[in-house]
Scaffold this motif. Structure first.
Motif, PDB file in Angstrom:
ATOM      1  N   UNK A 291       0.821  -1.208   0.000  1.00  0.00           N
ATOM      2  CA  UNK A 291       0.000   0.000   0.000  1.00  0.00           C
ATOM      3  C   UNK A 291       0.863   1.271   0.000  1.00  0.00           C
ATOM      4  N   UNK A 292       2.039   1.203   0.614  1.00  0.00           N
ATOM      5  CA  UNK A 292       2.925   2.370   0.619  1.00  0.00           C
ATOM      6  C   UNK A 292       3.374   2.721  -0.803  1.00  0.00           C
ATOM      7  N   UNK A 293       3.629   1.688  -1.601  1.00  0.00           N
ATOM      8  CA  UNK A 293       4.027   1.928  -2.990  1.00  0.00           C
ATOM      9  C   UNK A 293       2.860   2.510  -3.780  1.00  0.00           C
ATOM     10  N   UNK A 294       1.659   1.997  -3.523  1.00  0.00           N
ATOM     11  CA  UNK A 294       0.471   2.536  -4.193  1.00  0.00           C
ATOM     12  C   UNK A 294       0.324   4.017  -3.848  1.00  0.00           C
ATOM     13  N   UNK A 295       0.516   4.323  -2.566  1.00  0.00           N
ATOM     14  CA  UNK A 295       0.429   5.723  -2.142  1.00  0.00           C
ATOM     15  C   UNK A 295       1.472   6.569  -2.863  1.00  0.00           C
ATOM     16  N   UNK A 296       2.702   6.081  -2.940  1.00  0.00           N
ATOM     17  CA  UNK A 296       3.772   6.837  -3.577  1.00  0.00           C
ATOM     18  C   UNK A 296       3.407   7.178  -5.021  1.00  0.00           C
ATOM     19  N   UNK A 297       2.784   6.191  -5.696  1.00  0.00           N
ATOM     20  CA  UNK A 297       2.351   6.422  -7.079  1.00  0.00           C
ATOM     21  C   UNK A 297       1.297   7.529  -7.125  1.00  0.00           C
ATOM     22  N   UNK A 298       0.305   7.447  -6.226  1.00  0.00           N
ATOM     23  CA  UNK A 298      -0.754   8.468  -6.205  1.00  0.00           C
ATOM     24  C   UNK A 298      -0.172   9.843  -5.848  1.00  0.00           C
ATOM     25  N   UNK A 299       0.757   9.836  -4.917  1.00  0.00           N
ATOM     26  CA  UNK A 299       1.406  11.070  -4.459  1.00  0.00           C
ATOM     27  C   UNK A 299       2.094  11.774  -5.626  1.00  0.00           C
ATOM     28  N   UNK A 300       2.887  11.021  -6.383  1.00  0.00           N
ATOM     29  CA  UNK A 300       3.690  11.659  -7.436  1.00  0.00           C
ATOM     30  C   UNK A 300       2.869  11.991  -8.680  1.00  0.00           C
ATOM     31  N   UNK A 301       1.776  11.263  -8.909  1.00  0.00           N
ATOM     32  CA  UNK A 301       1.025  11.528 -10.131  1.00  0.00           C
ATOM     33  C   UNK A 301      -0.084  12.560  -9.912  1.00  0.00           C
ATOM     34  N   UNK A 302      -0.231  13.054  -8.689  1.00  0.00           N
ATOM     35  CA  UNK A 302      -1.213  14.109  -8.440  1.00  0.00           C
ATOM     36  C   UNK A 302      -0.845  15.365  -9.240  1.00  0.00           C
ATOM     37  N   UNK A 303      -1.825  15.880  -9.988  1.00  0.00           N
ATOM     38  CA  UNK A 303      -1.525  16.968 -10.933  1.00  0.00           C
ATOM     39  C   UNK A 303      -1.088  18.261 -10.240  1.00  0.00           C
ATOM     40  N   UNK A 304      -1.541  18.502  -9.016  1.00  0.00           N
ATOM     41  CA  UNK A 304      -1.203  19.763  -8.348  1.00  0.00           C
ATOM     42  C   UNK A 304       0.127  19.719  -7.609  1.00  0.00           C
TER      43      UNK A 304
ATOM     44  N   UNK B  29       7.658   5.919  -0.413  1.00  0.00           N
ATOM     45  CA  UNK B  29       7.409   6.750   0.767  1.00  0.00           C
ATOM     46  C   UNK B  29       6.391   6.056   1.664  1.00  0.00           C
ATOM     47  N   UNK B  30       6.375   6.465   2.928  1.00  0.00           N
ATOM     48  CA  UNK B  30       5.446   5.851   3.868  1.00  0.00           C
ATOM     49  C   UNK B  30       4.100   6.588   3.829  1.00  0.00           C
ATOM     50  N   UNK B  31       3.018   5.843   3.577  1.00  0.00           N
ATOM     51  CA  UNK B  31       1.708   6.481   3.501  1.00  0.00           C
ATOM     52  C   UNK B  31       1.377   7.215   4.805  1.00  0.00           C
ATOM     53  N   UNK B  32       1.629   6.543   5.925  1.00  0.00           N
ATOM     54  CA  UNK B  32       1.247   7.122   7.220  1.00  0.00           C
ATOM     55  C   UNK B  32       1.878   8.503   7.411  1.00  0.00           C
ATOM     56  N   UNK B  33       3.109   8.663   6.965  1.00  0.00           N
ATOM     57  CA  UNK B  33       3.778   9.948   7.176  1.00  0.00           C
ATOM     58  C   UNK B  33       3.343  11.013   6.171  1.00  0.00           C
ATOM     59  N   UNK B  34       3.116  10.608   4.936  1.00  0.00           N
ATOM     60  CA  UNK B  34       2.874  11.590   3.872  1.00  0.00           C
ATOM     61  C   UNK B  34       1.394  11.768   3.523  1.00  0.00           C
ATOM     62  N   UNK B  35       0.491  11.132   4.290  1.00  0.00           N
ATOM     63  CA  UNK B  35      -0.909  11.124   3.848  1.00  0.00           C
ATOM     64  C   UNK B  35      -1.514  12.531   3.732  1.00  0.00           C
ATOM     65  N   UNK B  36      -0.999  13.484   4.524  1.00  0.00           N
ATOM     66  CA  UNK B  36      -1.537  14.845   4.439  1.00  0.00           C
ATOM     67  C   UNK B  36      -0.736  15.736   3.491  1.00  0.00           C
ATOM     68  N   UNK B  37       0.174  15.125   2.745  1.00  0.00           N
ATOM     69  CA  UNK B  37       1.046  15.921   1.877  1.00  0.00           C
ATOM     70  C   UNK B  37       0.721  15.685   0.410  1.00  0.00           C
ATOM     71  N   UNK B  38      -0.523  15.383   0.094  1.00  0.00           N
ATOM     72  CA  UNK B  38      -0.870  15.089  -1.290  1.00  0.00           C
ATOM     73  C   UNK B  38      -1.295  16.382  -1.993  1.00  0.00           C
TER      74      UNK B  38
END
Lengths: 335, 571
Positions: B117-130, B176-185
């Motif tokens: 799930x952390x890898x899935x999050x990393x993908x979502x994090x980096x591909x976010x358009x903003x 990246x760790x989802x738990x740490x970066x979840x509010x940084x999207x």
């Protein structure tokens, strides 16, 4: 005096606003892009989106107004919040560096200590060396001491610091191994051993800068002393039977200090500005390197904020110099 | 097994044992502090925020990708059990999916388990358009990233992907760790100072103190997967100064154990080696210093917007014989000796490595001034008025040769000008401030993309070992011009259907040997057949290490600090 100060402070506001606009436009018009440090393998679309996320794509007017808001409203709000525990800022975006995405004021807070310690003590040492040399050189004009002093100050002011700095490193770090060549900003002074370490690592940069600062100030001191030594009131003092010590150190020195104090006060903002070369050579990583690094990386918010703070300091110390002038010289009154 | 193999086997085992001996006795955090100097200081510990080399390397001590590259350019697993391949079923037969299996029991530095799930999050994090993710290109062509179970990451591509090792491979694409970066999207990513400077990771170290653009202090990660590593308890990663001073700090004063990118001239290299405290280490990858030639006319007489554009072919350089003559006049070995010493070797290829992709092309190693002159004569360029400069139809053979401000590059410019003058080519030199030259500001005429000159000296490397994306730059659609805001990577303005046909073939070929064949022909079209680019020097990474620092293997394909967990103090 009070009305003078108030008038000057009010006048400073439009001056500083104009300065901030000029700096902003200058930095913005300068060629270069915050993307220049990014590897060329990063495709253009990605660069474009990075610029957008930083807000670097907005028109210059929007960015300037945003900066003004962040600098004058948001940042003070954060300061008040941290002091009073209020929530004035409400999570508004602070002035962020484009290089590190860190608030510029946090960077300044991280870097001010080493800049003040190293550059500040170099300035202090410089002044403490310069005054006695200037006084004695003038009192014994054309003596061997004066000749030597003139020679040393000429060398000191004409040899650039990037040369003396590297020379000091090669002699004292590489060949003799006495002092470190790299300043350790993580060192915390807690006991005598760490205090000694701190002195050791400050030795070379402080020596280099102190010599450089001392040359200029000692020249001012000398010429100002010379001017006063020939005055009528000096002859009067001597005729009254005063000792040379009292004549020189009390009568002449006090009068000669007036222009020198102005020079010293005007030099204080440069301490905050850091000495770019000294910091670079000895890796002090203070405000000077922050500024030059930001300029190289076209990090507009950092450059703008730092230079504007320097501008504020310069305007402020100009005022301080004027006030000191009035205090030292009873003939000068502003009202 | 015959006697010879047995003997070799014993020797190899013995060598391996000696090599491993210090590691075998190793114990975590037993060797104190290691001091690393990067003259460009680390700004942020998150490569998705900044793709600056120093930031990618610095963060590689803390956060890791699923797999990385070793010093030979081969893939090595980091967080996974094995490298997926078609043979082991990790890559689907139709090349549209790749499945990674996480090593069981893997923990973040805060003690929580690492999951797919952390890898899935990393993908979502980096591909976010903003977000403005600086590594967004690594996730291009991906349809989905899923966690099929807590240990399994499945990446599905929109089209068959012959080289799927881009996302989560190499130091620039860590998990990246989802738990740490979840509010940084999204846009919030910019303001997550704490997360961006002190990420929770799986690497051998964790950040204890971060002073931006100055110094990062790290300590051994108590939850690192190998209980005996890292040998060092703390790391000091200092920034500042320049290449010269940092080499000096390792090799002469011994204040630091390791200095990155100590590109210094050969004379100074020898002087420092005599210091006795350290040594220079080098490793080659795909970094080639080359002269790019402009196939279009950059003449200032043309109206703005038409300079350096396809519709105006270059009056001199359109002739391949002239381009070839310019290349023949080079003495590449001399350039290496003057500028790089141990950190360079002559090359005739734009793709010099890995071995399998390197064209066996060495015809340029010998300088041939007479041959170059003859070739120019043949092309109709003669010196009709005896002024030493060739001309044809009243036009002088005169070139503008530009590059960025850099001591070595200015030496090269002077040497090249000398050789070109010898063959009757008038050369004017220009040096541009790097932040302007590489800045890409569309309003500035002095960028490398605008290329308002005939020739420019620069270097270009690419991520990873597969050059497909890199070779894909030289297509007609990528020509920078006013239409695309002067963005585009085909700065030579090459428009060659044969080349683009090869590129299309390459994108459909999965077999490694077939790919190598196509890559070599494309390299040759750019160099020994087409002379679009004049490769000069294959540049190595050059760093300095203390003689008391063991375990360092310089790697030019990944972060230089890729194996910091294996570093130890030689006592």
């Amino acid at each position: 005096m009070l009305t003078f100060v108030i008038r000057r402070l009010l006048l400073a506001i439009p001056t500083l606003l104009l300065i901030s606009l000029v700096i902003f436009l200058l930095v913005d018009l300068a060629p270069g892009s915050p993307m220049s440090e990014i590897p060329r393998t990063v495709p253009p679309e990605v660069r474009e989106r990075m610029m957008q996320a930083m807000g670097a794509n907005e028109p210059v007017v929007v960015r300037y107004l945003l900066w003004l808001r962040q600098f004058f409203l948001v940042e003070p709000a954060y300061v008040i919040d941290s002091l009073m525990g209020t929530n004035l800022a409400g999570g508004a975006q602070r002035v962020l560096s484009w290089q590190s995405r860190m608030p510029v004021f946090d960077i300044i807070a991280q870097r001010l200590p080493q800049t003040l310690t190293v550059i500040g003590s170099a300035y202090l040492v410089g002044v403490l060396i310069a005054l006695p040399i200037g006084i004695y050189s003038a009192y014994r004009q054309y003596s061997w001491f004066d000749q030597l002093g003139t020679f040393v100050t000429m060398v000191g002011s004409s040899v650039p610091t990037f040369f003396t700095g590297v020379l000091l490193i090669i002699v004292f770090s590489v060949n003799l191994g006495w002092f470190p060549s790299i300043y350790d900003t993580t060192l915390e002074v807690t006991d005598w051993a760490s205090f000694k370490m701190q002195i050791m690592q400050m030795a070379l940069p402080v020596t280099m800068l102190a010599l450089h600062n001392a040359t200029e100030i000692s020249r001012y001191m000398r010429s100002s002393m010379l001017e006063n030594l020939g005055q009528d009131y000096v002859r009067t003092a001597r005729a009254k039977g005063m000792s040379e010590r009292v004549v020189v150190l009390k009568h002449v020195l006090r009068n000669s200090l007036i222009p020198v104090v102005t020079v010293i006060a005007l030099g204080i903002p440069t301490i905050f500005g850091g000495a770019i070369i000294a910091e670079q050579v000895f890796k002090v990583n203070g405000l000077g390197t922050a500024l030059i690094g930001a300029i190289n990386a076209s990090d507009l918010p950092t450059v703008q904020t730092l230079t504007f703070i320097f501008a504020v300091l310069i305007v402020f110390f100009n005022l301080v110099a004027d006030i000191l002038y009035g205090i030292l010289d009873p003939r000068i009154r502003y009202d | 097994m015959n006697f010879r193999t047995a003997l070799l086997g014993t020797t190899a085992a013995a060598t391996a044992f000696i090599g491993l001996a210090p590691a075998a006795h190793a114990q975590r955090a037993a060797d104190g502090n290691v001091k690393i100097l990067y003259f460009q200081a680390v700004s942020v510990m998150n490569p998705y925020m900044s793709s600056g080399t120093k930031d990618v390397h610095g963060s590689s001590l803390v956060i890791e990708p699923l797999a990385g590259f070793d010093e030979k350019g081969g893939l090595v697993p980091r967080l996974v059990t094995e490298i997926p391949s078609v043979e082991n079923g990790g890559i689907s037969k139709d090349l549209t999916t790749i499945t990674w299996k996480l090593t069981p029991g893997l923990k973040w530095s805060d003690g929580t388990p690492v999951t797919a799930d952390d890898a899935v999050f990393t993908y979502e994090y980096c591909t976010n358009a903003d977000m403005g993710c600086s590594q967004a290109a690594r996730f291009q062509g991906i349809k989905t990233v899923e966690a099929t179970d807590p240990q399994t990451i499945k990446i599905t591509f929109t089209t068959p992907k012959p080289n799927p090792f881009s996302a989560f491979v190499g130091a620039a694409s860590p998990v990246l760790q989802r738990a740490q970066f979840k509010d940084c999207v999204g846009a919030a990513a910019q303001t997550c100072t704490e997360q961006n400077t002190k990420p929770v990771g799986t690497g051998p170290f964790t950040v204890t103190d971060f002073k931006v653009n100055d110094v990062v202090q790290l300590a051994a990660n108590a939850n690192y997967r190998d209980p005996a590593k890292p040998a060092f308890a703390t790391v000091t990663l200092k920034g500042g100064g320049d290449a010269r001073a940092s080499a000096r700090a390792v090799m002469e004063t011994g204040e630091f154990d390791y200095a990155w990118n100590t590109q210094i001239n050969p004379e100074f290299q020898a002087q420092l080696a005599a210091g006795g405290k350290g040594e220079l280490i080098s490793a080659f990858s795909n970094n080639v210093e080359r002269i790019e030639l402009n196939l279009t006319d950059p003449s200032p007489d043309l109206p703005e917007g038409e300079r350096s554009q396809i519709k105006n072919p270059h009056p001199i350089l359109s002739d391949v014989r002239v381009r070839r003559a310019l290349s023949m006049a080079m003495d590449r070995q001399l350039l290496v000796d003057v500028g790089y010493g141990a950190a360079g070797k002559p090359t005739c290829n734009v793709i010099p490595a890995p071995e399998i992709y390197a064209s066996p092309n060495t015809n340029c190693h010998v300088q041939d001034i007479e041959g170059a002159k003859a070739l120019l004569e043949e092309a109709g360029w003669t010196d009709s008025n005896g002024d030493g400069i060739r001309d044809k139809d009243g036009k002088k053979l005169s070139l503008l040769f530009q590059t960025s401000v850099n001591a070595v590059r200015q030496d090269f410019q002077a040497l090249v000008k000398g050789w070109w003058t010898q063959i009757g080519v008038e050369t004017e030199l220009k040096a541009i401030e790097p932040s302007v030259f590489f800045g890409g500001d569309p309003g500035t005429p002095d960028t490398y993309q605008r290329f308002y000159a005939e020739a420019q000296l620069d270097t270009l490397d690419y991520d990873g070992t597969d050059p497909e994306a890199y070779l894909g730059q030289y297509v007609c659609a990528n020509v920078p011009g006013p239409g695309n805001g002067w963005r585009g990577t085909n700065i030579n303005r090459l428009c060659d259907p044969a080349y683009e046909k090869l590129l299309a073939d390459l994108s459909k070929t999965a077999d490694l040997n077939e790919r190598a064949k196509i890559i070599i022909s494309m390299n040759d079209l750019l160099t020994k057949d087409g002379y679009v680019s004049i490769p000069l020097v294959d540049r190595a990474r050059l760093s300095a290490k203390s003689k008391t620092l063991g375990g360092v293997v310089l790697n030019a394909w990944d972060s230089e600090l890729w194996n910091a967990s294996d570093w130890y103090r030689i006592k």
